[in-house]
Design a protein around this motif. Structure first.
Motif, PDB file in Angstrom:
ATOM      1  N   ASP A   1      59.185 -94.043  83.044  1.00  0.00           N
ATOM      2  CA  ASP A   1      60.100 -92.894  83.084  1.00  0.00           C
ATOM      3  C   ASP A   1      59.754 -92.004  84.275  1.00  0.00           C
ATOM      4  N   GLU A   2      60.503 -92.150  85.339  1.00  0.00           N
ATOM      5  CA  GLU A   2      60.294 -91.403  86.589  1.00  0.00           C
ATOM      6  C   GLU A   2      58.826 -91.412  87.022  1.00  0.00           C
TER       7      GLU A   2
ATOM      8  N   SER B   1      65.550 -90.362  79.469  1.00  0.00           N
ATOM      9  CA  SER B   1      64.244 -90.318  78.784  1.00  0.00           C
ATOM     10  C   SER B   1      64.407 -90.562  77.292  1.00  0.00           C
TER      11      SER B   1
HETATM   12 MG    MG Z   1      64.011 -87.756  81.931  1.00  0.00          MG
END
Ligand code: MG
Ligand code: ADP
Length: 249
Positions: A170-171, A50
């Motif tokens: 991000d995810e 991240s």
């Molecule tokens: Mg992360």
């Protein structure tokens, strides 16, 4: 990969280091993303994935090294920074839609406020984008009336509305109920096919195998290995990656 005639990489991350106090979160990171390329970043929690994404659109500063986006070092402030933020779309795990705006308003707000697009034009384009992510019939609803998978597809449409040069994910599916994961991945696979430059933090191997040009494995702040999805998933070369894969497969 799409050849749009510009061979310079869209993103060049060189020798980047980042510390949070005593914690060395990015350790000499080097990563290049070509135009039209889809890079999947995978690795254990806390590994710096991240932070790396956030550094690329300068939501996070770096302590040393350089990040070049579209031929320019990342700007620190002002109009150039606003421009960078609109050139680099971001889709997070939590959808972050504006709760008190309709779905269509969520998609048109950026173009109208940031890009100065006339409302009517922004709405026409917004509806086309909602169509593309399969949500057009929900345009006048509010985020809370939609499922998580639908909200995440709106978040993707909202990112697309700014005509970004790349999108960082991000995810994007980790907060979704399992039955909603595929509808979001299908939209992302479509974008990849259409030539969007994408950096995607995800553990969804099916997506990586179908859409990624490259898998980057990150752990403890370092890029431990990079490979094609097939090589990485069937024949990882480092023990660190093999250990990680044995836990998620
Ligand atoms: Mg992360
Ligand atoms: P990942 O996304 O791979 O799980 P992160 O980039 O979120 O990893 O985090 C890397 C490390 O940096 C973790 O140890 C995390 O706790 C720490 N970290 C992230 N953001 C901050 C912050 N704003 N302040 C302090 N530590 C942070």
């Amino acid at each position: 990969m799409t050849d749009n005639g510009d061979a310079t990489p869209l993103v060049r991350v060189e020798n980047v280091n980042k510390n949070f106090g005593a914690l060395h979160v990015l350790r000499d990171i080097n990563l290049t993303v070509s135009r039209g390329e889809v890079v999947v970043v995978i690795g254990p929690s806390g590994g710096g994935k991240s932070t790396l994404c956030r550094a690329i659109n300068r939501l996070e500063t770096i302590d040393s090294g350089t990040i070049v986006f579209d031929g320019q070092p990342l700007p620190a402030e002002g109009k150039a920074l606003a421009r960078l933020r609109s050139d680099v779309g971001m889709v997070f795990q939590s959808f972050n839609l504006f709760a008190h705006k309709t779905i269509l308003e969520n998609v048109t707000l950026g173009p109208i406020k940031v890009r100065g697009v006339p409302r009517e034009q922004a709405e026409k384009r917004g509806m086309e984008l909602l169509e593309r992510v399969g949500i057009a019939s929900q345009a006048s609803k509010y985020p809370a009336q939609l499922s998580g998978g639908q909200q995440q597809r709106v978040a993707i449409a909202r990112a697309l509305a700014m005509d970004p040069k790349m999108i960082l994910f991000d995810e994007p599916t980790s907060a979704l109920d399992p039955e909603m994961v595929q509808e979001v991945l299908d939209v992302m696979i479509g974008l990849a096919r259409d030539g969007m430059t994408m950096v995607v933090v995800t553990h969804e191997m099916g997506f990586a195998r179908r859409a990624a040009n490259r898998v980057v494995f990150m752990a403890e702040g370092q890029i431990v290995e990079e490979n094609t999805p097939d090589e990485f998933f069937t024949n990882a070369s480092t023990d660190r990656a093999k250990d990680f894969l044995s836990k998620i497969l």
